[in-house]
Design an enzyme around this catalytic site. Structure first.
Site, PDB file in Angstrom:
ATOM      1  N   LYS A 269     -17.114 -13.723 -10.224  1.00 46.54           N
ATOM      2  CA  LYS A 269     -16.666 -12.207 -10.221  1.00 46.54           C
ATOM      3  C   LYS A 269     -17.836 -11.238 -10.353  1.00 46.54           C
ATOM      4  O   LYS A 269     -17.635 -10.266  -9.533  1.00 46.54           O
ATOM      5  CB  LYS A 269     -15.560 -12.183 -11.599  1.00 46.54           C
ATOM      6  CG  LYS A 269     -14.953 -10.767 -11.462  1.00 46.54           C
ATOM      7  CD  LYS A 269     -14.043 -10.480 -12.696  1.00 46.54           C
ATOM      8  CE  LYS A 269     -12.802 -10.904 -12.614  1.00 46.54           C
ATOM      9  NZ  LYS A 269     -11.825 -10.631 -12.046  1.00 46.54           N
TER      10      LYS A 269
ATOM     11  N   GLY B 198       0.822  -1.446  -0.147  1.00 48.54           N
ATOM     12  CA  GLY B 198      -0.068  -0.011   0.115  1.00 48.54           C
ATOM     13  C   GLY B 198       0.881   1.255  -0.185  1.00 48.54           C
ATOM     14  O   GLY B 198       0.401   2.348   0.487  1.00 48.54           O
TER      15      GLY B 198
ATOM     16  N   LEU C   5      -7.961  -8.858 -12.056  1.00 46.56           N
ATOM     17  CA  LEU C   5      -8.624  -8.288 -13.026  1.00 46.56           C
ATOM     18  C   LEU C   5     -10.081  -7.666 -12.783  1.00 46.56           C
ATOM     19  O   LEU C   5     -10.857  -8.320 -12.220  1.00 46.56           O
ATOM     20  CB  LEU C   5      -8.730  -9.041 -14.246  1.00 46.56           C
ATOM     21  CG  LEU C   5      -7.484  -9.759 -15.005  1.00 46.56           C
ATOM     22  CD1 LEU C   5      -7.735 -10.775 -16.205  1.00 46.56           C
ATOM     23  CD2 LEU C   5      -6.825  -8.314 -15.665  1.00 46.56           C
ATOM     24  N   ILE C   6     -10.213  -6.517 -13.471  1.00 42.84           N
ATOM     25  CA  ILE C   6     -11.470  -5.955 -13.092  1.00 42.84           C
ATOM     26  C   ILE C   6     -12.479  -6.262 -14.245  1.00 42.84           C
ATOM     27  O   ILE C   6     -12.269  -6.365 -15.401  1.00 42.84           O
ATOM     28  CB  ILE C   6     -11.467  -4.405 -13.144  1.00 42.84           C
ATOM     29  CG1 ILE C   6     -10.414  -3.743 -12.301  1.00 42.84           C
ATOM     30  CG2 ILE C   6     -12.698  -3.669 -13.376  1.00 42.84           C
ATOM     31  CD1 ILE C   6     -10.775  -3.754 -10.924  1.00 42.84           C
TER      32      ILE C   6
ATOM     33  N   HIS D 137       1.307   0.741 -13.023  1.00 40.68           N
ATOM     34  CA  HIS D 137       1.945  -0.565 -13.373  1.00 40.68           C
ATOM     35  C   HIS D 137       3.740  -0.385 -13.322  1.00 40.68           C
ATOM     36  O   HIS D 137       3.923   0.759 -14.106  1.00 40.68           O
ATOM     37  CB  HIS D 137       1.571  -1.244 -14.635  1.00 40.68           C
ATOM     38  CG  HIS D 137       2.119  -2.693 -14.759  1.00 40.68           C
ATOM     39  ND1 HIS D 137       1.843  -3.678 -14.275  1.00 40.68           N
ATOM     40  CD2 HIS D 137       3.502  -2.973 -15.642  1.00 40.68           C
ATOM     41  CE1 HIS D 137       2.509  -4.624 -14.632  1.00 40.68           C
ATOM     42  NE2 HIS D 137       3.586  -4.268 -15.494  1.00 40.68           N
TER      43      HIS D 137
ATOM     44  N   ASN E  27       1.568   2.825  -2.449  1.00 42.80           N
ATOM     45  CA  ASN E  27       1.095   3.845  -3.404  1.00 42.80           C
ATOM     46  C   ASN E  27      -0.307   4.533  -3.004  1.00 42.80           C
ATOM     47  O   ASN E  27      -0.752   5.644  -3.149  1.00 42.80           O
ATOM     48  CB  ASN E  27       0.633   3.293  -4.819  1.00 42.80           C
ATOM     49  CG  ASN E  27       1.956   3.008  -5.516  1.00 42.80           C
ATOM     50  OD1 ASN E  27       2.193   4.071  -6.174  1.00 42.80           O
ATOM     51  ND2 ASN E  27       2.691   1.851  -5.534  1.00 42.80           N
TER      52      ASN E  27
ATOM     53  N   MET F  17      -4.104  -6.938  -7.379  1.00 38.96           N
ATOM     54  CA  MET F  17      -3.707  -8.074  -8.009  1.00 38.96           C
ATOM     55  C   MET F  17      -4.784  -8.717  -8.661  1.00 38.96           C
ATOM     56  O   MET F  17      -5.075 -10.244  -8.506  1.00 38.96           O
ATOM     57  CB  MET F  17      -2.757  -8.869  -7.418  1.00 38.96           C
ATOM     58  CG  MET F  17      -1.302  -8.089  -6.956  1.00 38.96           C
ATOM     59  SD  MET F  17      -0.819  -7.256  -8.448  1.00 38.96           S
ATOM     60  CE  MET F  17       0.852  -7.181  -8.050  1.00 38.96           C
TER      61      MET F  17
HETATM   62  C1  GAR Z   1       3.307  -1.322  -7.441  1.00 41.45           C
HETATM   63  O1  GAR Z   1       4.590  -1.332  -8.218  1.00 41.45           O
HETATM   64  C2  GAR Z   1       2.488  -1.517  -8.436  1.00 41.45           C
HETATM   65  O2  GAR Z   1       2.913  -0.701  -9.480  1.00 41.45           O
HETATM   66  C3  GAR Z   1       2.317  -2.775  -8.680  1.00 41.45           C
HETATM   67  O3  GAR Z   1       2.345  -3.529  -7.467  1.00 41.45           O
HETATM   68  C4  GAR Z   1       3.025  -2.530  -6.542  1.00 41.45           C
HETATM   69  C5  GAR Z   1       2.372  -2.321  -5.481  1.00 41.45           C
HETATM   70  O4  GAR Z   1       3.088  -1.584  -4.289  1.00 41.45           O
HETATM   71  N1  GAR Z   1       1.167  -3.400  -9.580  1.00 41.45           N
HETATM   72  C6  GAR Z   1       1.378  -4.231 -10.301  1.00 41.45           C
HETATM   73  O5  GAR Z   1       2.118  -5.040 -10.650  1.00 41.45           O
HETATM   74  C7  GAR Z   1      -0.098  -4.305 -11.366  1.00 41.45           C
HETATM   75  N2  GAR Z   1       0.093  -5.375 -12.366  1.00 41.45           N
HETATM   76  P1  GAR Z   1       2.452  -0.955  -3.227  1.00 41.45           P
HETATM   77  O6  GAR Z   1       1.261  -2.161  -2.379  1.00 41.45           O
HETATM   78  O7  GAR Z   1       3.483  -0.680  -2.419  1.00 41.45           O
HETATM   79  O8  GAR Z   1       1.516   0.134  -3.825  1.00 41.45           O
END
Ligand code: GAR
Length: 192
Positions: free
Chosen positions: A65, A12, A92-93, A109, A14, A90
């Site tokens: 889903k 989390g 798909l929507i 991504h 992000n 993680m």
């Molecule tokens: C991030 O690097 C994001 O870009 C990636 O998961 C990580 C989550 O980090 N997403 C994907 O790979 C989507 N295919 P976080 O939980 O610290 O935000």
């Protein structure tokens, strides 16, 4: 102010970057809900620290889903959510959420899409031996890490050092997500 729900399955960082930007007024929006499919994920603690309501749904508890997403959608509507930001979610929507939020769901991504979609994009880039990878924020469609790009930024690979490469990518992610949200919010404010 536009109301954002963040969907996340993991650490989390992000989510936190978006929540912090909104709290600091760097993003003219309110993060009103965290949705997770992993009740034990660290992102839940971050939401608590920010006093942002969170909700955990177990997709396996639903018959399919569509059924799962209808439940999530019910909660989004209760909170008056305008935008959905996927941040390490993680999964798909499906059409249920996509139809309810057309061009209102975005994702981050850790690669320069269309290169290295799917899981472990950073590992994929290192294994491929590329010198430069990066970060993409894009609109979500039914595909895996497909959909029109909003912003992309390059990040150099630190050869043989996954940890350093990952740290550099995460730092860029936190800035790029805020910028991409500002961009889509500004654009939609003009057309509305
Ligand atoms: C991030 O690097 C994001 O870009 C990636 O998961 C990580 C989550 O980090 N997403 C994907 O790979 C989507 N295919 P976080 O939980 O610290 O935000």
């Amino acid at each position: 102010k536009p109301r954002i729900a963040v969907f996340a399955s993991g650490s989390g960082s992000n989510f936190e970057a978006i929540a912090q930007a909104a709290a600091d007024g760097e993003l003219e929006a309110e993060v009103v809900l965290l949705v997770t499919d992993k009740p034990l994920a660290k992102v839940m603690e971050r939401a608590e620290r920010f006093r942002i309501p969170s909700v955990a749904f177990n997709p396996k508890a639903y018959k399919d889903k569509a059924d799962y997403e209808r439940t999530v959608l019910g909660r989004l509507r209760e909170e008056g959510v305008d935008w959905v930001a996927l941040a390490g979610y993680m999964r798909l929507i499906g059409p249920t959420l996509l139809d309810a939020y057309p061009n209102r769901i975005i994702n981050i991504h850790p690669s320069l899409l269309p290169a290295f979609p799917g899981k472990d994009a950073i590992g994929q880039a290192m294994d491929a031996g590329v010198e430069v990878t990066g970060v993409t924020v894009h609109y979500v469609d039914e595909g895996m890490d497909t959909g029109p790009a909003i912003l992309q930024r390059e990040v150099p690979v630190v050869p043989g050092d996954r940890e350093k490469t990952e740290a550099a990518i995460h730092a860029v992610e936190h800035d790029l997500y805020r910028e991409a949200l500002r961009k889509v919010l500004a654009e939609s404010a003009v057309t509305e």
